[in-house]
Structure formats: structure tokens, C-alpha cells
Design a protein around this motif. Structure first.
Motif, mmCIF file in Angstrom:
data_model
loop_
_atom_site.group_PDB
_atom_site.id
_atom_site.type_symbol
_atom_site.label_atom_id
_atom_site.label_comp_id
_atom_site.label_asym_id
_atom_site.label_seq_id
_atom_site.Cartn_x
_atom_site.Cartn_y
_atom_site.Cartn_z
ATOM 1 N N GLY A 38 97.860 11.356 80.788
ATOM 2 C CA GLY A 38 96.661 10.947 81.498
ATOM 3 C C GLY A 38 95.477 10.793 80.564
ATOM 4 N N ALA A 39 95.351 11.723 79.621
ATOM 5 C CA ALA A 39 94.256 11.638 78.647
ATOM 6 C C ALA A 39 94.421 10.412 77.754
ATOM 7 C CB ALA A 39 94.211 12.917 77.810
ATOM 8 N N VAL A 40 95.647 10.098 77.359
ATOM 9 C CA VAL A 40 95.899 8.926 76.518
ATOM 10 C C VAL A 40 95.607 7.641 77.296
ATOM 11 C CG1 VAL A 40 97.707 7.610 75.334
ATOM 12 C CG2 VAL A 40 97.527 10.076 74.994
ATOM 13 N N LEU A 41 96.024 7.594 78.563
ATOM 14 C CA LEU A 41 95.752 6.400 79.375
ATOM 15 C C LEU A 41 94.256 6.150 79.506
ATOM 16 C CD1 LEU A 41 98.426 6.825 82.194
ATOM 17 C CD2 LEU A 41 98.355 5.021 80.477
ATOM 18 N N ARG A 42 93.473 7.212 79.585
ATOM 19 C CA ARG A 42 92.025 7.045 79.654
ATOM 20 C C ARG A 42 91.467 6.470 78.345
ATOM 21 N NH1 ARG A 42 92.288 12.287 81.309
ATOM 22 N NH2 ARG A 42 92.344 12.585 83.560
ATOM 23 N N ALA A 43 92.086 6.855 77.233
ATOM 24 C CA ALA A 43 91.518 6.544 75.917
ATOM 25 C C ALA A 43 91.983 5.224 75.331
ATOM 26 C CB ALA A 43 91.858 7.674 74.937
ATOM 27 N N VAL A 44 93.122 4.688 75.774
ATOM 28 C CA VAL A 44 93.634 3.448 75.186
ATOM 29 C C VAL A 44 92.635 2.317 75.421
ATOM 30 C CG1 VAL A 44 95.428 1.687 75.342
ATOM 31 C CG2 VAL A 44 96.061 4.075 75.378
ATOM 32 N N ASP A 45 92.371 1.567 74.377
ATOM 33 C CA ASP A 45 91.442 0.440 74.441
ATOM 34 C C ASP A 45 92.104 -0.714 75.192
ATOM 35 O OD1 ASP A 45 89.704 -1.662 74.050
ATOM 36 O OD2 ASP A 45 89.482 -1.357 71.882
ATOM 37 N N ARG A 46 91.709 -0.929 76.451
ATOM 38 C CA ARG A 46 92.347 -1.952 77.273
ATOM 39 C C ARG A 46 91.960 -3.362 76.838
ATOM 40 N NH1 ARG A 46 95.153 0.544 81.581
ATOM 41 N NH2 ARG A 46 95.021 2.788 81.195
ATOM 42 N N THR A 47 90.907 -3.497 76.038
ATOM 43 C CA THR A 47 90.583 -4.823 75.499
ATOM 44 C C THR A 47 91.504 -5.192 74.341
ATOM 45 O OG1 THR A 47 88.964 -4.024 73.868
ATOM 46 C CG2 THR A 47 88.167 -4.443 76.108
ATOM 47 N N LYS A 48 92.182 -4.190 73.786
ATOM 48 C CA LYS A 48 93.032 -4.395 72.613
ATOM 49 C C LYS A 48 94.515 -4.342 72.959
ATOM 50 C CE LYS A 48 93.286 -2.698 67.836
ATOM 51 N NZ LYS A 48 92.703 -1.721 66.874
ATOM 52 N N TYR A 49 94.873 -3.557 73.995
ATOM 53 C CA TYR A 49 96.272 -3.360 74.355
ATOM 54 C C TYR A 49 96.478 -3.538 75.856
ATOM 55 C CZ TYR A 49 96.193 -0.840 69.871
ATOM 56 O OH TYR A 49 96.010 -0.487 68.565
ATOM 57 N N ASP A 50 97.641 -4.086 76.225
ATOM 58 C CA ASP A 50 98.123 -3.980 77.596
ATOM 59 C C ASP A 50 98.895 -2.671 77.709
ATOM 60 O OD1 ASP A 50 97.131 -6.342 78.694
ATOM 61 O OD2 ASP A 50 98.801 -7.517 77.892
ATOM 62 N N VAL A 51 98.807 -2.031 78.854
ATOM 63 C CA VAL A 51 99.412 -0.708 79.022
ATOM 64 C C VAL A 51 100.369 -0.724 80.210
ATOM 65 C CG1 VAL A 51 98.973 1.735 79.472
ATOM 66 C CG2 VAL A 51 97.403 0.434 78.028
ATOM 67 N N ALA A 66 101.701 4.656 89.135
ATOM 68 C CA ALA A 66 100.333 4.179 89.213
ATOM 69 C C ALA A 66 99.626 4.450 87.883
ATOM 70 C CB ALA A 66 99.611 4.888 90.353
ATOM 71 N N ASP A 67 98.791 3.514 87.479
ATOM 72 C CA ASP A 67 97.972 3.683 86.274
ATOM 73 C C ASP A 67 96.704 4.423 86.709
ATOM 74 O OD1 ASP A 67 96.665 3.544 83.887
ATOM 75 O OD2 ASP A 67 96.653 1.356 83.728
ATOM 76 N N ASP A 68 96.877 5.706 86.971
ATOM 77 C CA ASP A 68 95.812 6.494 87.615
ATOM 78 C C ASP A 68 95.675 7.848 86.915
ATOM 79 O OD1 ASP A 68 93.962 7.633 89.255
ATOM 80 O OD2 ASP A 68 95.121 7.427 91.107
ATOM 81 N N PRO A 69 95.035 7.873 85.739
ATOM 82 C CA PRO A 69 94.944 9.128 84.989
ATOM 83 C C PRO A 69 94.191 10.230 85.722
ATOM 84 C CG PRO A 69 93.610 7.397 83.967
ATOM 85 C CD PRO A 69 94.442 6.743 85.009
ATOM 86 N N GLU A 70 93.368 9.869 86.702
ATOM 87 C CA GLU A 70 92.633 10.911 87.429
ATOM 88 C C GLU A 70 93.565 11.790 88.255
ATOM 89 O OE1 GLU A 70 89.553 11.346 86.601
ATOM 90 O OE2 GLU A 70 89.840 9.581 85.323
ATOM 91 N N ARG A 71 94.749 11.285 88.566
ATOM 92 C CA ARG A 71 95.729 12.081 89.318
ATOM 93 C C ARG A 71 96.679 12.833 88.378
ATOM 94 N NH1 ARG A 71 98.515 7.923 93.178
ATOM 95 N NH2 ARG A 71 99.685 9.783 93.829
ATOM 96 N N MET A 72 96.449 12.704 87.077
ATOM 97 C CA MET A 72 97.329 13.336 86.096
ATOM 98 C C MET A 72 96.595 14.484 85.412
ATOM 99 S SD MET A 72 98.844 9.698 84.710
ATOM 100 C CE MET A 72 100.022 10.338 83.528
ATOM 101 N N THR A 73 96.088 15.390 86.226
ATOM 102 C CA THR A 73 95.305 16.512 85.723
ATOM 103 C C THR A 73 95.797 17.804 86.359
ATOM 104 O OG1 THR A 73 93.653 16.205 87.471
ATOM 105 C CG2 THR A 73 93.236 15.092 85.372
ATOM 106 N N ILE A 74 95.402 18.916 85.765
ATOM 107 C CA ILE A 74 95.694 20.221 86.359
ATOM 108 C C ILE A 74 94.694 20.462 87.473
ATOM 109 C CG2 ILE A 74 95.751 22.711 85.946
ATOM 110 C CD1 ILE A 74 96.644 22.094 83.079
ATOM 111 N N SER A 75 95.185 20.726 88.662
ATOM 112 C CA SER A 75 94.322 20.942 89.821
ATOM 113 C C SER A 75 94.750 22.204 90.550
ATOM 114 C CB SER A 75 94.401 19.730 90.765
ATOM 115 O OG SER A 75 93.630 19.942 91.915
ATOM 116 N N GLU A 76 93.811 23.081 90.785
ATOM 117 C CA GLU A 76 94.083 24.351 91.476
ATOM 118 C C GLU A 76 95.221 25.106 90.795
ATOM 119 O OE1 GLU A 76 94.720 23.352 95.565
ATOM 120 O OE2 GLU A 76 92.616 22.866 95.924
ATOM 121 N N ARG A 77 95.144 25.137 89.467
ATOM 122 C CA ARG A 77 96.105 25.857 88.613
ATOM 123 C C ARG A 77 97.531 25.294 88.742
ATOM 124 N NH1 ARG A 77 93.536 30.398 86.696
ATOM 125 N NH2 ARG A 77 95.485 31.364 86.037
#
Length: 385
Positions: A38-51, A66-77
Motif C-alpha cells: 500500500g505504501a509503495v502504491l502511494r509512492a509510485v510516480d503514476r506520470t512515469k509508470y503504469d501500475v 482494487a488500486d486502493d492503498p487506503e484500504r491496505m493499512t493496519i486498522s484497529e490493530r
């Protein structure tokens, strides 16, 4: 007839390199792999790469997600799960098996397979067995697809802590005392295997650390204070790996150092220190990822100590024939010597992970770090090198 005055068709812009970010997997580090991705998906330069995000379920099915890094986090431990992001409960992603064809296909029961386009490089954000240990790397070599990180041998060596220590020792790098209990030893004579550990404790003292030989993220590790806790610790480690490693306690400071492959070869980051965790027996999974225990970057070391650990980290990278990246973990003992504990060929990339924090402190911010890893993979060929 002259074509001089006829309208010219505009040139097609060059296709952006396509990066398949692969995550999840069958190991006990499934959830942390997703947080990392999820952190990598947020950081990849979408103007430079297709993901193209591709998840691997806990059962081993490759799925579009889904290309949805916000759902790829630790939530409620709680860590996330690929099944929660899969676009279908039945469809699967198929990698090419012909090195001349890099087209990925999506197949669903009752439907015509759908071509998803070519993949130029895979970013395998997998931790633990069935991903970080050379198995996925071998599949990608057969497919002829470049990928981020180390190859088959280095990945396998980095995953198996016994052989990692054997390789590092053979290159003259200092490692701490350890003993290994293989599955056959335990199956044939539990008493003899247990005595082997007790004899080791008699030589090096308690406490000991009992851990799976081929796992990461501090999962399945127990700090054993005395004989009464040994059997429970063995069972906890064997839950993740039938082969276990027992290490003596090294008294000192925990210091980490990142290695990154540049155009002119590997370089080391500034080191970081993992301070003692008051609420945990040691720097375990919960301390790392749930309670987000902060490290100290850069580590408070002398210039000489900093230079030495950076040298040793690069030596470890080269000793195991690593590529792309490595996090090397050390102890700075009470007598001032560095002892290498392990190398990690695909360290965590979560927002709180030490590897990207060390490189940020060295002058390589997170998006540039991701870009450098992709570019290093694109520069390399697959196959023998």
C-alpha cells in the motif's frame, strides 16, 4: 503522387513502463506484505509508470485487486487481507510462461480470458515463504520478467537464517552463536533435539531466542528465560516453520543499516538504532507494526562506528549475491564489536519501516527510493548474470 501535403498521423507517445505490484501471499506475513504494498502504491510516480496491483490470497490464488492503498493499512490493530480487495472471488491472474511474451491474462470461470497487457517489471512486495524466499523469483525468471530485488539464490539464502549465517561466516563476517533443529531431528528423537538446545544454553546461558528458521517480521519468535518456557517456544516457532533456529542473547545495541543498488553499485544508508522497548520483551511483531515503536535515525554512533557498519552492510550484500536492496541488522556488543544478526532481502516498506526511514535520512526520499528500485530492476536482465 506526392504525400508532402497530406496530413501526417501524429506519433504515438512512448508507452510508460508497466509495474505489477504483487503482494499478500501464503506466509504468516500476508498482512504486513499488504501494508508494505500500500505504501509503495502511494509512492509510485503514476506520470512515469503504469501500475497493476496483483494480490495473492492466503490460499495462493493470484487475483486482481482494487488500486486502493487506503484500504491496505493496519486498522484497529488488525492487518488487511487480499480477499477483501479482490475484484472477484473466482477469477485469477495468469503470468506468461513464454519469455518472449510478457502479457498478463485474467481468467474467470465461464468467461473469455482477458488480456491485461504487458508487464515490464514486477515489484514483489512479499515477505516470508512463497514469495521472498526465491520461489516467486524463480517463476519470474521462467517467465522472463524483470523484478525488483534479489535473485533466486540470494532470496533463498536471505530467507533461511541458518544458511544465511553460514554464507556470511564463510565470507568472514561476524555472527552470533546459534544452533539449528531440523524437522527430521525433531521427528526422530525429540528428547535428543531438546537436549541439543539445553546443552547450547549450558554453554551460552539463558535467555535464548527460539525462532522459525525461515520467517520474518519477528513472527513466531520467543525469548525464553529458562527451561520451563522452552517447549512452548519450540511449539510457537514450529507453527510457522518445522525448522527452528535457537540463538544466544547478545548484549548490546540493535543497529540496522540499509543497502541500495545504485548505477555504480551498492551503497549503504546511514544506520538506525532500535532502542529497548519497555512494554515488550524485545523488538517483536507488535512492537514493530502495531505499537509502531520508533527507531533513532541516524543512530548515535561515532564516525568510525558508522563507517564500519556501512562497510559491513555492503559486504553482507555482496557476500549473499544480493541485488536491489537489503536491510542488514546488527548488534553492537558491549565490547564495541559489530555482530551481524541477519539480512532481509525484501525489508518492510510500511510508512514506519526502518529501511525507507534510513534512506530518507541519507537523502533519498521514499518516492525516489521506489523509483530507484524499479529502475535498477529494468536495467538488469533475467537469467544468469
Amino acid at each position: 503522387m506526392s504525400t508532402e501535403n497530406l496530413p501526417q498521423s501524429p506519433e504515438q507517445p512512448p508507452r510508460k513502463p508497466r509495474v505489477a505490484v504483487v503482494f499478500g501471499g501464503r506466509s504468516s506475513e500476508h498482512g504486513i506484505s499488504m501494508v508494505t504494498a500500500g505504501a509503495v502504491l502511494r509512492a509510485v510516480d503514476r506520470t512515469k509508470y503504469d501500475v497493476l496491483p496483483i494480490g495473492i490470497t492466503r490460499e495462493g490464488r493470484w487475483v486482481l485487486t482494487a488500486d486502493d492503498p487506503e484500504r491496505m493499512t493496519i486498522s484497529e490493530r488488525r492487518t488487511p487481507d487480499v480477499a477483501e480487495l479482490a475484484e472477484s472471488s473466482e477469477g485469477g491472474v495468469i503470468l506468461p510462461l513464454d519469455p518472449a511474451d510478457r502479457e498478463v491474462v485474467y481468467s474467470e470461470p465461464g468467461s473469455v480470458p482477458k488480456a491485461l497487457g504487458e508487464v515490464d517489471v514486477v515489484f514483489p512486495m512479499l515477505h516470508g515463504p512463497y514469495g521472498e524466499d526465491g520461489t516467486l523469483q524463480g517463476l519470474l525468471e521462467l517467465s522472463g520478467v524483470p523484478y525488483v530485488g534479489s535473485g533466486v539464490l540470494a532470496s533463498a539464502v536471505g530467507q533461511d537464517k541458518e544458511y544465511m549465517k553460514r554464507v556470511l561466516t564463510s565470507f568472514g563476517l561476524p555472527v552470533g552463536p546459534y544452533v539449528v533443529i531440523r524437522p527430521r531431528e525433531w521427528e526422530q528423537d525429540e528428547s535428543a533435539a531438546r537436549k541439543k538446545i539445553i546443552d547450547f544454553a549450558g554453554e551460552h546461558g539463558w535467555p535464548l531466542f527460539v525462532k522459525p528458521a525461515r520467517a520474518g517480521s519477528s513472527i513466531g519468535i520467543t525469548k525464553v528465560e529458562d527451561l520451563s518456557g522452552l517447549d512452548e517456544a519450540i511449539a510457537a516457532a514450529q507453527h510457522h516453520d518445522p525448522k527452528i533456529l535457537v540463538e544466544a542473547l547478545l548484549r548490546g545495541r540493535e543497529i540496522e543499516c540499509g543497502v541500495l543498488e545504485f548505477e555504480d553499485g551498492p551503497r549503504a544508508s546511514v544506520p538506525a538504532e532500535i532502542p529497548p522497548v519497555q512494554s515488550h520483551a524485545y523488538y517483536d511483531f507488535e512492537a514493530k507494526y502495531i505499537d509502531s515503536t520508533p527507531g533513532i535515525v541516524p543512530a548515535p554512533l561515532t564516525p568510525e562506528q558508522t563507517a564500519e557498519i556501512r562497510r559491513l552492510a555492503v559486504e553482507a550484500f555482496e557476500a549473499a549475491s544480493c541485488e536491489g536492496l537489503v536491510r542488514a541488522d546488527f548488534f553492537l556488543t558491549e565490547d564495541g564489536e559489530f555482530v551481524i544478526n541477519e539480512i532481509n532481502t525484501m525489508p518492510g516498506f510500511t510508512p514506519i519501516s526502518m529501511y525507507p526511514k534510513m534512506w530518507e535520512a541519507t537523502g533519498v526520499p521514499y518516492p525516489e527510493l521506489v523509483d530507484r528500485l524499479i529502475q535498477a530492476a529494468l536495467r538488469r536482465s533475467t537469467g544468469l548474470r
